[in-house]
Design a protein around this motif. Structure first.
Motif, PDB file in Angstrom:
ATOM      1  N   SER A   7       0.820  -1.217   0.000  1.00  0.00           N
ATOM      2  CA  SER A   7       0.000   0.000   0.000  1.00  0.00           C
ATOM      3  C   SER A   7       0.852   1.265   0.000  1.00  0.00           C
ATOM      4  O   SER A   7       0.483   2.278  -0.604  1.00  0.00           O
ATOM      5  N   LEU A  29      -6.640   8.111  -7.186  1.00  0.00           N
ATOM      6  CA  LEU A  29      -7.247   7.617  -5.946  1.00  0.00           C
ATOM      7  C   LEU A  29      -8.618   7.002  -6.205  1.00  0.00           C
ATOM      8  O   LEU A  29      -9.022   6.049  -5.540  1.00  0.00           O
ATOM      9  N   LEU A  32      -8.650   3.175  -6.928  1.00  0.00           N
ATOM     10  CA  LEU A  32      -8.070   2.238  -5.964  1.00  0.00           C
ATOM     11  C   LEU A  32      -8.968   1.036  -5.715  1.00  0.00           C
ATOM     12  O   LEU A  32     -10.175   1.165  -5.592  1.00  0.00           O
ATOM     13  N   LYS A  33      -8.337  -0.123  -5.605  1.00  0.00           N
ATOM     14  CA  LYS A  33      -9.074  -1.352  -5.338  1.00  0.00           C
ATOM     15  C   LYS A  33      -8.786  -1.903  -3.936  1.00  0.00           C
ATOM     16  O   LYS A  33      -9.423  -2.836  -3.491  1.00  0.00           O
ATOM     17  N   GLN A  34      -7.791  -1.336  -3.231  1.00  0.00           N
ATOM     18  CA  GLN A  34      -7.418  -1.842  -1.902  1.00  0.00           C
ATOM     19  C   GLN A  34      -7.021  -0.686  -0.989  1.00  0.00           C
ATOM     20  O   GLN A  34      -6.561   0.359  -1.459  1.00  0.00           O
ATOM     21  N   ASP A  35      -7.201  -0.870   0.311  1.00  0.00           N
ATOM     22  CA  ASP A  35      -6.730   0.076   1.338  1.00  0.00           C
ATOM     23  C   ASP A  35      -7.032   1.526   0.984  1.00  0.00           C
ATOM     24  O   ASP A  35      -6.188   2.417   1.152  1.00  0.00           O
ATOM     25  N   HIS A  36      -8.254   1.774   0.515  1.00  0.00           N
ATOM     26  CA  HIS A  36      -8.589   3.093  -0.015  1.00  0.00           C
ATOM     27  C   HIS A  36      -8.392   4.195   1.020  1.00  0.00           C
ATOM     28  O   HIS A  36      -7.767   5.227   0.737  1.00  0.00           O
ATOM     29  N   LEU A  40      -5.594   7.049   0.634  1.00  0.00           N
ATOM     30  CA  LEU A  40      -6.154   8.391   0.466  1.00  0.00           C
ATOM     31  C   LEU A  40      -5.537   9.359   1.477  1.00  0.00           C
ATOM     32  O   LEU A  40      -5.114  10.463   1.121  1.00  0.00           O
TER      33      LEU A  40
END
Length: 423
Positions: A7, A29, A32-36, A40
């Motif tokens: 990430s 941003l 994003l597909k993970q840990d948004h 962010l």
């Protein structure tokens, strides 16, 4: 099962693209597909604190690293200094991010050493930072801090920069034509969401959401019970004062928050046209119209500099909202990257565009019609000075009233609006 990408590296690559190409970070941003939420916060935090991180890098690094490793270093420093993240995780994962890039073993050692030093000397660093000039300490362009001090005075300029560095709140405007305010608040509480009434509420009711609640999970999202909207947006609509039965144009309408507010004031009676130029913005406008069940509003694609190409010569409006493109200096809290795009050249370019739009759209006003010119900027060249100059050159119009929201005083985004009436 495919292993998730580091990430910290994802965040650093977005920062890298921003540093190299001035790409808008929010576009990356949004994909994003993970840990948004984590990515962010890291990206926006790095962008917001650019000058602080640059000052620290200059202080400790003799030879400037390649841009991607600079981005990785800043991502690590932001976590150590400004986030509630376990130091060991921030250091280990950030160093690993450097190793995963080609040629990253050497830079990874440097990054590891700097992050561990920042961890040890954090308190001394903050003391040293406090003694730096305001523009470094508050991470704003030097020329912008100086012009704000001339315009607003030193205390207000500093207060504005401090406001911009606070995390933004998510604020909802209740769509009162769709739901009773008390009923909506009850639904929020049933979902364990305790909203705070924003003090700027008057004709419109604005609620501040607790942090960390996804907007799409808020009760009433699909039913169109609210819009995500800062109270400063009401300054221009209050001045416009649209009424049922009128013909109204929102000339730069996307994403549609002000359009929805106008629609509520018109009580579904009359004609409301929402215009925008770009297909992607019109798409967002249409999506919000659909969610808010405002199908009676007409949407058109058009350039506000040339509205006559969309509307016939005899088409006139009782009221026009002209929320023109601007430098966004009133919304730096929400748009961390915007502060780094303001230059004297851009001020000159944007004011020419604003003047051109105001001139073109004023020709669509009916006799005794009214137009509200508005920005989310705080620069006099875009606001008071432009309107005064325009009125002086257009004898068929008069300036009736202006309104302004200055963030440290209003507790809202910054905004300016001027009500202009055709004689």
């Amino acid at each position: 099962m495919k292993k998730q990408k580091n990430s910290r590296l994802i965040a650093a690559e977005i920062v890298f693209q921003w540093l190299e190409h001035q790409d808008f970070p929010d576009r990356s941003l949004a994909k994003l597909k993970q840990d948004h939420a984590f990515i962010l916060e890291v990206v926006n935090g790095v962008v917001r604190n650019r000058l602080k991180l640059q000052w620290l890098e200059t202080k400790w690094v003799k030879n400037e690293p390649k841009l991607i490793f600079k981005a990785i270093l800043w991502v690590g420093l932001y976590q150590i200094l400004f986030m509630k993240v376990e130091d060991y995780a921030a250091i280990n994962e950030t160093v690993q991010a450097a190793k995963e890039r080609p040629g990253g073993l050497g830079p990874a050692k440097l990054i590891n050493a700097i992050l561990r030093r920042a961890q040890r000397e954090k308190d001394d660093l903050f003391k040293s930072l406090e003694s730096q000039p305001d523009y470094i300490r508050l991470s704003h362009p030097e020329f912008l801090m100086e012009r704000w001090k001339k315009t607003y005075g030193e205390a207000d300029a500093v207060a504005l920069a401090e406001w911009n560095n606070e995390p933004p709140s998510t604020i909802l405007r209740i769509e009162q034509s769709a739901v009773d305010a008390a009923e909506f608040i009850d639904k929020l509480r049933e979902a364990d969401i305790e909203p705070l009434l924003h003090p700027y509420s008057d004709k419109e009711i604005f609620l501040v959401l607790p942090r960390g609640i996804p907007v799409k999970k808020v009760p009433g999202y699909d039913e169109g019970w609210f819009t995500v909207q800062d109270p400063a947006t009401s300054v221009s609509v209050d001045l416009l004062a649209p009424r049922p039965g009128e013909t109204v144009l929102d000339a730069c309408a996307a994403p549609g928050g002000k359009t929805a507010m106008i629609a509520g004031r018109m009580d579904r009676r009359g004609e409301l046209v929402a215009m925008d130029l770009h297909d992607d913005r019109i798409r967002v406008l249409e999506e919000n119209k659909k969610r808010l069940k405002l199908d009676w509003i007409a949407t058109v694609k058009g350039d506000a500099r040339k509205p006559q190409a969309v509307f016939s010569n005899d088409r006139k409006f009782d009221a026009i909202l002209l929320d023109v493109p601007c430098l966004n200096t009133g919304v730096f809290k929400r748009r961390a990257d915007a502060r780094w795009r303001v230059t004297e050249e851009r001020i000159e370019t944007i004011t020419k565009l604003q003047y051109e739009i105001l001139t073109a759209c004023s020709e669509l006003l009916a006799e005794k019609g009214r137009l509200v010119y508005s920005t989310c900027s705080l620069e006099p060249e875009e606001n008071e000075e432009l309107v005064t100059r325009w009125i002086a050159n257009h004898s068929g119009f008069r300036l009736v009233k202006t309104g302004k929201a200055f963030p440290p005083d209003s507790g809202t985004d910054g905004a300016f609006a001027a009500l202009i009436r055709k004689k």
